[in-house]
Write an enzyme that holds these catalytic residues in place. Sequence first.
Site, mmCIF file in Angstrom:
data_model
loop_
_atom_site.group_PDB
_atom_site.id
_atom_site.type_symbol
_atom_site.label_atom_id
_atom_site.label_comp_id
_atom_site.label_asym_id
_atom_site.label_seq_id
_atom_site.Cartn_x
_atom_site.Cartn_y
_atom_site.Cartn_z
ATOM 1 N N LYS A 39 0.840 -1.209 0.000
ATOM 2 C CA LYS A 39 0.000 0.000 0.000
ATOM 3 C C LYS A 39 0.869 1.250 0.000
ATOM 4 O O LYS A 39 0.552 2.249 -0.647
ATOM 5 C CB LYS A 39 -0.947 -0.032 1.202
ATOM 6 C CG LYS A 39 -1.925 -1.193 1.106
ATOM 7 C CD LYS A 39 -2.939 -1.221 2.192
ATOM 8 C CE LYS A 39 -3.660 -2.563 2.241
ATOM 9 N NZ LYS A 39 -4.293 -2.976 0.980
ATOM 10 N N GLY A 40 1.999 1.188 0.714
ATOM 11 C CA GLY A 40 2.885 2.344 0.771
ATOM 12 C C GLY A 40 3.493 2.652 -0.584
ATOM 13 O O GLY A 40 3.395 3.778 -1.090
ATOM 14 N N ALA A 41 4.128 1.653 -1.194
ATOM 15 C CA ALA A 41 4.774 1.871 -2.500
ATOM 16 C C ALA A 41 3.747 2.300 -3.542
ATOM 17 O O ALA A 41 4.017 3.181 -4.374
ATOM 18 C CB ALA A 41 5.499 0.602 -2.943
ATOM 19 N N THR A 203 -14.236 6.028 0.763
ATOM 20 C CA THR A 203 -14.430 5.566 -0.618
ATOM 21 C C THR A 203 -15.428 4.403 -0.621
ATOM 22 O O THR A 203 -15.423 3.569 0.284
ATOM 23 C CB THR A 203 -13.097 5.113 -1.244
ATOM 24 O OG1 THR A 203 -12.543 4.048 -0.459
ATOM 25 C CG2 THR A 203 -12.096 6.248 -1.292
ATOM 26 N N THR A 231 -7.297 -4.299 -7.494
ATOM 27 C CA THR A 231 -6.181 -4.219 -6.546
ATOM 28 C C THR A 231 -5.440 -2.892 -6.697
ATOM 29 O O THR A 231 -5.064 -2.508 -7.802
ATOM 30 C CB THR A 231 -5.172 -5.363 -6.785
ATOM 31 O OG1 THR A 231 -5.880 -6.557 -7.074
ATOM 32 C CG2 THR A 231 -4.285 -5.568 -5.573
ATOM 33 N N GLY A 234 -7.666 1.722 -4.217
ATOM 34 C CA GLY A 234 -7.703 2.613 -3.051
ATOM 35 C C GLY A 234 -6.376 3.353 -2.880
ATOM 36 O O GLY A 234 -6.352 4.535 -2.522
ATOM 37 N N ASP A 235 -5.285 2.665 -3.146
ATOM 38 C CA ASP A 235 -3.957 3.304 -3.023
ATOM 39 C C ASP A 235 -3.795 4.395 -4.083
ATOM 40 O O ASP A 235 -3.212 5.454 -3.820
ATOM 41 C CB ASP A 235 -2.849 2.266 -3.192
ATOM 42 C CG ASP A 235 -2.932 1.168 -2.150
ATOM 43 O OD1 ASP A 235 -3.408 1.448 -1.037
ATOM 44 O OD2 ASP A 235 -2.533 0.031 -2.462
HETATM 45 O O1 RIB Z 1 -3.700 -2.285 -1.735
HETATM 46 C C1 RIB Z 1 -3.061 -3.233 -2.552
HETATM 47 C C2 RIB Z 1 -1.811 -3.708 -1.899
HETATM 48 O O2 RIB Z 1 -2.115 -4.410 -0.716
HETATM 49 C C3 RIB Z 1 -1.000 -4.680 -2.719
HETATM 50 O O3 RIB Z 1 -0.061 -4.040 -3.552
HETATM 51 C C4 RIB Z 1 -0.400 -5.619 -1.693
HETATM 52 O O4 RIB Z 1 0.992 -5.617 -1.667
HETATM 53 C C5 RIB Z 1 -1.010 -5.206 -0.363
HETATM 54 O O5 RIB Z 1 -0.176 -4.429 0.404
#
Ligand code: RIB
Length: 289
Positions: A39-41, A203, A231, A234-235
């Site tokens: 989520k950070g990256a 969200t 996937t 949200g990030d």
């Molecule tokens: O939010 C998606 C992320 O959740 C993925 O990239 C996975 O590594 C987890 O951290």
Amino acid sequence: MTLFNLGSINLDHFYEVPHLPAPGETLIAESHQTGLGGKGANQSAAAARAGARVVHIGAVGSDGAWAVNRLNELGINTAHISTVKAPTAHAIINVDPAGENAIVVFSGANMKQSLTQLKAALLTAKRGDMLLLQNETNLALEAATLARSLGLKVVYSAAPFNAGATKALLPLTDLLILNAVEMQQLTEATNSEALTPATIVVTEGSKGGYAITPEGEQRFPAFPVKAVDTTGAGDTFTGYLAAALHEGQPLESALRLAAAASALKVTKKGTADAIPSRADVEVFLAAQT
Ligand code: RIB
């Protein structure tokens, strides 16, 4: 202005599966891909793709040079990513034909951040810079405390949800970002007490979402797209929202930009590598009626 992000760095393993596995079920995957995630990256990647100057604070193992290289390629400052005595974190991500996912994370190096490294990074910040946090590393509370004392704005994406961590960070948070399930969990964990951050953004996937501010509540739209992989949506939203607010956009247009970026993300498979560029998001937004 710089956006600091104390955030996870994962090797994402994606498996396309006919459906998400049920308890006790063994499934044969239709494909396997890998890529940068966490989520950070992902949030650093999204903020950088949105145009922000991003400093990522994190940790990898001796097997993680590829991840640091990829973050560099994305334009992110990696000077405060350390190599520690633990394996680089990874995630197992099952994705079904509708693009829904189920994720298991092995935290590895993400939980080995050092206070010395955190301080060295944040002490380079200037008043008015921003700190972004999630729940996939250690030292989030220490980071928020130090950031506040230095005059930084704290943006907290409370995922994966952890009631204890979230309650502890709330008084130090300027902007809290949650999905609808996490908001429900937070409401239960706090017995519906008033939540302290100035602004909360919730969200709701394909329904858009809403922001609660001192001035009241405002909704933001979702943009209809064909989802192939949700996937990292949200990030993408969080990184874009933080970057847009950091560049001085009003909340309403920042939310719209973030929602558009997130909509474009779900049309592509993957996480950090599938986050759209600002130019693509602007073109997409311009085409909306
Ligand atoms: O939010 C998606 C992320 O959740 C993925 O990239 C996975 O590594 C987890 O951290």
